[in-house]
Write a protein that holds these residues in place. Structure first.
Motif, PDB file in Angstrom:
ATOM      1  N   ASP A  10       0.794  -1.179   0.130  1.00 43.11           N
ATOM      2  CA  ASP A  10      -0.031  -0.153  -0.171  1.00 43.11           C
ATOM      3  C   ASP A  10       0.787   1.219   0.056  1.00 43.11           C
ATOM      4  OD1 ASP A  10      -2.315  -1.449   0.031  1.00 43.11           O
ATOM      5  OD2 ASP A  10      -2.286  -1.576   2.365  1.00 43.11           O
ATOM      6  N   LYS A  11       0.493   2.140  -0.846  1.00 41.27           N
ATOM      7  CA  LYS A  11       1.276   3.327  -0.879  1.00 41.27           C
ATOM      8  C   LYS A  11       0.715   4.275   0.163  1.00 41.27           C
ATOM      9  CE  LYS A  11       2.205   3.369  -5.808  1.00 41.27           C
ATOM     10  NZ  LYS A  11       2.156   4.010  -7.060  1.00 41.27           N
ATOM     11  N   THR A  12       1.433   4.429   1.277  1.00 41.68           N
ATOM     12  CA  THR A  12       1.428   5.399   2.452  1.00 41.68           C
ATOM     13  C   THR A  12       2.030   6.516   2.319  1.00 41.68           C
ATOM     14  OG1 THR A  12       2.780   4.092   3.816  1.00 41.68           O
ATOM     15  CG2 THR A  12       0.591   3.482   3.758  1.00 41.68           C
ATOM     16  N   PRO A  13       1.345   8.051   2.625  1.00 46.67           N
ATOM     17  CA  PRO A  13       2.115   8.959   2.425  1.00 46.67           C
ATOM     18  C   PRO A  13       2.903   9.200   3.805  1.00 46.67           C
ATOM     19  CG  PRO A  13      -0.007   9.471   2.561  1.00 46.67           C
ATOM     20  CD  PRO A  13       0.020   7.988   2.349  1.00 46.67           C
ATOM     21  N   ASP A  14       2.515   8.635   4.929  1.00 46.70           N
ATOM     22  CA  ASP A  14       3.017   8.979   6.071  1.00 46.70           C
ATOM     23  C   ASP A  14       4.106   7.963   6.510  1.00 46.70           C
ATOM     24  OD1 ASP A  14       1.206   7.127   6.441  1.00 46.70           O
ATOM     25  OD2 ASP A  14       0.733   7.556   8.295  1.00 46.70           O
ATOM     26  N   LEU A  15       4.534   7.325   5.600  1.00 49.11           N
ATOM     27  CA  LEU A  15       5.668   6.281   5.720  1.00 49.11           C
ATOM     28  C   LEU A  15       7.109   6.818   6.380  1.00 49.11           C
ATOM     29  CD1 LEU A  15       6.813   3.378   5.299  1.00 49.11           C
ATOM     30  CD2 LEU A  15       7.995   4.253   3.442  1.00 49.11           C
ATOM     31  N   GLU A  16       7.459   6.306   7.441  1.00 46.91           N
ATOM     32  CA  GLU A  16       8.667   6.620   8.140  1.00 46.91           C
ATOM     33  C   GLU A  16       9.532   5.635   7.918  1.00 46.91           C
ATOM     34  OE1 GLU A  16       8.337   7.671  12.373  1.00 46.91           O
ATOM     35  OE2 GLU A  16       6.206   8.689  11.710  1.00 46.91           O
ATOM     36  N   THR A  23      17.066  -1.752   8.601  1.00 52.82           N
ATOM     37  CA  THR A  23      15.996  -0.901   8.383  1.00 52.82           C
ATOM     38  C   THR A  23      14.925  -0.685   9.498  1.00 52.82           C
ATOM     39  OG1 THR A  23      14.677  -2.788   7.371  1.00 52.82           O
ATOM     40  CG2 THR A  23      16.341  -1.475   5.861  1.00 52.82           C
ATOM     41  N   SER A  24      14.417   0.282   9.378  1.00 48.59           N
ATOM     42  CA  SER A  24      13.129   0.393  10.308  1.00 48.59           C
ATOM     43  C   SER A  24      12.260   1.355   9.765  1.00 48.59           C
ATOM     44  CB  SER A  24      13.900   1.295  11.741  1.00 48.59           C
ATOM     45  OG  SER A  24      12.709   1.210  12.516  1.00 48.59           O
ATOM     46  N   SER A  25      10.832   0.577   9.462  1.00 47.64           N
ATOM     47  CA  SER A  25       9.823   1.451   8.952  1.00 47.64           C
ATOM     48  C   SER A  25       8.609   1.118   9.740  1.00 47.64           C
ATOM     49  CB  SER A  25       9.696   0.767   7.434  1.00 47.64           C
ATOM     50  OG  SER A  25       9.357  -0.615   7.485  1.00 47.64           O
ATOM     51  N   GLY A  57       8.532  -2.575  10.425  1.00 47.34           N
ATOM     52  CA  GLY A  57       9.214  -2.901  11.634  1.00 47.34           C
ATOM     53  C   GLY A  57      10.645  -2.637  11.566  1.00 47.34           C
ATOM     54  N   ASN A  58      11.446  -3.714  12.381  1.00 46.94           N
ATOM     55  CA  ASN A  58      13.058  -3.300  12.175  1.00 46.94           C
ATOM     56  C   ASN A  58      13.506  -4.667  11.761  1.00 46.94           C
ATOM     57  OD1 ASN A  58      12.844  -0.986  13.855  1.00 46.94           O
ATOM     58  ND2 ASN A  58      12.875  -1.946  15.800  1.00 46.94           N
TER      59      ASN A  58
END
Length: 129
Positions: free
Chosen positions: A21-27, A44-46, A88-89
């Motif tokens: 899913d394309k999420t604009p609030d992705l960190e 990585t962490s998301s 996640g990590n």
């Protein structure tokens, strides 16, 4: 590539749908642990599932492991690599293990064994070497 609204800095062309899913609030945060010719290690962490794009050449022999489990490398922009990363990590490792190298090792080993047996046979039969 040729559309006027195509942004090469943020758009990626994939040959298959990664079902993200394309999420604009992705960190998303990434740390390069090791970057070598045959091994790339990343942490990585998301906040959500995302796509990790690496501008290294897509080439047979590369494998990717996410948290130690083998995963699939996606062909991105006709020449590069991408990987679907869960939220996640995670520890991500790219390893270059070409089959041609392993085949070369097997052939060299077999040739060595045959040579040793051949020389031993010639010595037993008292042929001059």
């Amino acid at each position: 590539f040729y559309r006027k609204d195509f942004d090469e800095k943020s758009d990626i062309i994939l040959h298959e749908d990664p079902k993200i899913d394309k999420t604009p609030d992705l960190e998303f945060d990434i740390d390069v642990v090791n970057y070598g010719a045959n091994k790339i290690s990343l942490e990585t962490s998301s906040s959500h599932a995302s796509l990790l794009f690496i501008s290294d050449t897509f080439y047979p022999g590369w494998e990717v492991f996410i948290d130690g489990r083998k995963d699939k490398i996606l062909l991105a922009d006709y020449a590069f690599r991408a990987v679907k990363v869960p939220g996640g990590n995670h520890e991500i490792e790219f390893l270059y293990k070409p089959k041609s190298f392993r085949n070369g090792i097997y052939i060299a080993g077999l040739t060595l064994i045959i040579s040793v047996f051949g020389l031993t046979f010639m010595k037993i039969k008292k042929y001059e070497v």
